[in-house]
Design a protein around this motif. Structure first.
Motif, short mmCIF file in Angstrom:
data_model
loop_
_atom_site.label_atom_id
_atom_site.label_comp_id
_atom_site.label_asym_id
_atom_site.label_seq_id
_atom_site.Cartn_x
_atom_site.Cartn_y
_atom_site.Cartn_z
N LEU A 74 13.35 -38.77 16.50
CA LEU A 74 12.46 -40.15 16.12
C LEU A 74 11.81 -41.12 17.09
N ASN A 75 11.77 -40.79 18.56
CA ASN A 75 12.01 -41.87 18.87
C ASN A 75 11.11 -41.18 20.16
N GLY A 76 11.03 -40.19 20.46
CA GLY A 76 9.59 -38.72 20.88
C GLY A 76 8.82 -37.77 20.22
N VAL A 77 8.64 -37.51 20.68
CA VAL A 77 7.33 -36.35 19.80
C VAL A 77 8.08 -35.10 19.76
N GLY A 133 9.83 -32.14 18.14
CA GLY A 133 10.57 -31.77 15.87
C GLY A 133 11.82 -31.98 16.04
N ALA A 134 12.96 -31.43 16.83
CA ALA A 134 13.91 -31.73 16.80
C ALA A 134 13.94 -30.47 15.55
N THR A 135 13.79 -28.96 16.30
CA THR A 135 14.00 -28.02 16.66
C THR A 135 14.11 -27.29 17.64
N SER A 136 14.42 -25.99 17.63
CA SER A 136 14.70 -25.30 18.91
C SER A 136 13.00 -25.42 19.48
N SER A 137 12.39 -24.64 18.09
CA SER A 137 10.65 -24.38 18.36
C SER A 137 10.00 -25.26 18.54
N THR A 138 10.32 -26.69 18.93
CA THR A 138 9.24 -27.81 19.32
C THR A 138 9.92 -28.95 19.54
N SER A 139 11.40 -28.60 20.88
CA SER A 139 11.54 -29.59 20.92
C SER A 139 11.08 -29.02 22.95
N LYS A 140 9.71 -28.71 23.15
CA LYS A 140 10.05 -28.00 24.79
C LYS A 140 8.76 -28.83 25.58
N VAL A 141 8.69 -28.16 26.34
CA VAL A 141 7.75 -28.67 27.14
C VAL A 141 7.34 -27.62 28.36
N VAL A 142 5.92 -27.84 29.30
CA VAL A 142 4.96 -27.33 29.61
C VAL A 142 5.13 -27.80 30.44
N ASP A 187 -4.88 -34.37 22.13
CA ASP A 187 -4.27 -34.41 23.63
C ASP A 187 -4.80 -35.91 23.65
N GLY A 188 -3.88 -36.56 24.92
CA GLY A 188 -4.13 -38.41 25.38
C GLY A 188 -3.05 -38.24 25.89
N TYR A 189 -2.48 -39.65 25.85
CA TYR A 189 -1.10 -40.18 26.82
C TYR A 189 -0.47 -40.10 25.54
N VAL A 190 1.47 -39.92 26.14
CA VAL A 190 2.27 -39.61 26.09
C VAL A 190 3.02 -41.33 26.61
N TYR A 191 3.92 -41.50 25.83
CA TYR A 191 4.17 -42.99 26.45
C TYR A 191 5.82 -43.42 26.10
N VAL A 192 6.22 -43.61 27.29
CA VAL A 192 8.40 -43.40 27.76
C VAL A 192 8.19 -44.93 28.29
#
Length: 375
Positions: free
Chosen positions: A52-55, A57-66, A368-373
Motif C-alpha cells: 500500500l505504500n508503493g505502486v 500490486g501485491a502479486t508476483s505479476s505486478t511487483s516488478k521493475v525495469v 507516466d510522470g514521477y514516482v515519489y519515495v
C-alpha cells in the motif's frame, strides 16, 4: 530537507504483467541506494503483503521493475534489466528475465525514441539486449506515425480487453546448455528420501517441470486450489534442490536468495476445465495443461519465459513436457488458469539445444510522470 525523492517513471503493462519502468540515468548509480529506491517505489517490504505504500500490486505479476538504457552496441537498440521485487522481504531478484514485460520494453523503446533505425509505418524491429541473462531478443512491433499500434482485435487470456499483438523472438534463449544436466529428465531427491522426476530446462529462464499427478493433482486446478502451505513448501524445496542440480547455486538453501528463478511448473495432459474468467475450455483446445509458481505462489496465468521453456521442452525427446504434449508441430497450445497461450521454439541438430523461441504478446503504457519515495 523535508521532501520526498522524485523520479521520472512509466507504469506499463506487458503481456499478463505490469512493471515500473525507469531510464537508467534517472536512478542512483550506487547499487545499494538504487535498490532502496526501487523497493520503496514498489512498496516493499510490506509485512501485510499489500504494498500500500508503493505502486506495486501485491502479486508476483505486478511487483516488478525495469531499467532501460540506450545500447552502445550497434546491434541493439536498448539494454533491458529486469528486477522481480519480493513483496514481504527487502529483496529484488536480478537473476532472470520477464518475458511478458519484454513486450512492454519494445513499446517503451519506441515511445521514448530509443530506436536506432525508426520507421514511421509498418513493422518496427526492436533489438533488445537482456542484461540479466545476456540474451538477444527481437520484437516486431506494428507502428503508425512512429508509435506502436495500440488498438487491435487480439485477445490475450489473462488481460481484459483487446489490443494489437506482436511477435517476440528470443534468439538463442538458453544461457549455457538448454539441458544443464544433459538429461531430458532427472530424479530430484527430497529431504525425507522421496524422489520426484523432473525436467530441468534452461530456456528463457531456468525452469523445473514436474508432473501434476505426482502431487496427487489433476493439473487443471486454479490458483486458489494450489495455494496450500504444504504444497507450496514442497514446491519450494523442489525449486531449491533443482537450482542446485542445475548448477545455479552452490547449496540448495542459497536458492532462497533468488526466489524468481528457477520456477516450477506442474504439467499434465490436455483436459477440460473452467478458467478464472469462466471460459469452458475443452481438451481439443490445447496440447497440454500447465500451472506455474512464481515468487512462491501459484500464478494466475503463465509467465512469458516459462512459456518459452514449455515451447522448447515440448521439442526435447522424453522430457516431461514432451511426454504430456499432443502437439504435432513446433507450436504448442498451452492451457493455463486464465485460458490459452501459443508458444513455440526450435532446436539445433542435436535435438538438445534451443536456438530460437517465439511468443505473441500485447503491451500498453498505462501512466507516466514521477514516482515519489522516502528513504
Amino acid at each position: 530537507m523535508n521532501q520526498q525523492l522524485k523520479i521520472k517513471a512509466v507504469w506499463m503493462r506487458g503481456g499478463t504483467s505490469k512493471g515500473l519502468f525507469f531510464h537508467e540515468h534517472e536512478l542512483a548509480t550506487e547499487s545499494a541506494e538504487r535498490e532502496a529506491i526501487l523497493l520503496a517505489a514498489i512498496g516493499s517490504p510490506d509485512p501485510y503483503g499489500r504494498q500500500l505504500n508503493g505502486v506495486g500490486g501485491a502479486t508476483s505479476s505486478t511487483s516488478k521493475v525495469v531499467i532501460i538504457a540506450p545500447a552502445q552496441d550497434t546491434d541493439f537498440d536498448v539494454n533491458y534489466t529486469f528486477g522481480h521485487v519480493a513483496i514481504q522481504q527487502p529483496m529484488i531478484d536480478w537473476t532472470g528475465n520477464c518475458g511478458n514485460l519484454t513486450a512492454a520494453v519494445a513499446h517503451f523503446a519506441i515511445e521514448e525514441k530509443l530506436i536506432k533505425n525508426p520507421v514511421e509505418i509498418g513493422i518496427q524491429l526492436v533489438r533488445i539486449w537482456q542484461t540479466n541473462l545476456n540474451q538477444a531478443i527481437h520484437a516486431h512491433v506494428p507502428v503508425q506515425d512512429g508509435l506502436p499500434v495500440y488498438k487491435g482485435n487480439d485477445k490475450l487470456d489473462g488481460v481484459s480487453g483487446t489490443a494489437c499483438a506482436f511477435r517476440i523472438d528470443f534468439l538463442n534463449p538458453s544461457t549455457g546448455a538448454t539441458l544443464p544436466t544433459g538429461n531430458a529428465t532427472d530424479m530430484i531427491k527430497l529431504d525425507e528420501g522421496s524422489r520426484i522426476e523432473a525436467s530441468l530446462i534452461n530456456a528463457g529462464n531456468p525452469m523445473i517441470f514436474v508432473r501434476a499427478r505426482d502431487f496427487g493433482l489433476t493439473g487443471a486446478e486454479l490458483p486458489v486450489q494450489l495455494n496450500h502451505p504444504e504444497l507450496l513448501q514442497k514446491i519450494e524445496r523442489i525449486r531449491q534442490i533443482g537450482a542446485w542440480v542445475m548448477g545455479l547455486v552452490e547449496q540448495p538453501e542459497q536458492a532462497a536468495l533468488r526466489p524468481a528463478t528457477p520456477k516450477v511448473a506442474l504439467i499434465s495432459n490436455a483436459q477440460p476445465y473452467s478458467s478464472l474468467d469462466g471460459q469452458q475450455l475443452q481438451e481439443k483446445d490445447m496440447d497440454l495443461c500447465a500451472r506455474i509458481f512464481s515468487m512462491g505462489i501459484p500464478h494466475g496465468a503463465f509467465t512469458g519465459t516459462g512459456a518459452v521453456a514449455v515451447g522448447i521442452a515440448a521439442l526435447i525427446k522424453d522430457s516431461i513436457v514432451a511426454q504430456h504434449c499432443s502437439a504435432s508441430g513446433d507450436m504448442v497450445r498451452l492451457g493455463h488458469p486464465s485460458g490459452l497461450l501459443l508458444t513455440g521454439g526450435r532446436l539445433d541438430d542435436t535435438g538438445k539445444q534451443a536456438v530460437a523461441a517465439s511468443l505473441m504478446r500485447t503491451a500498453r503504457r498505462l501512466m507516466d510522470g514521477y514516482v515519489y519515495v522516502t528513504l
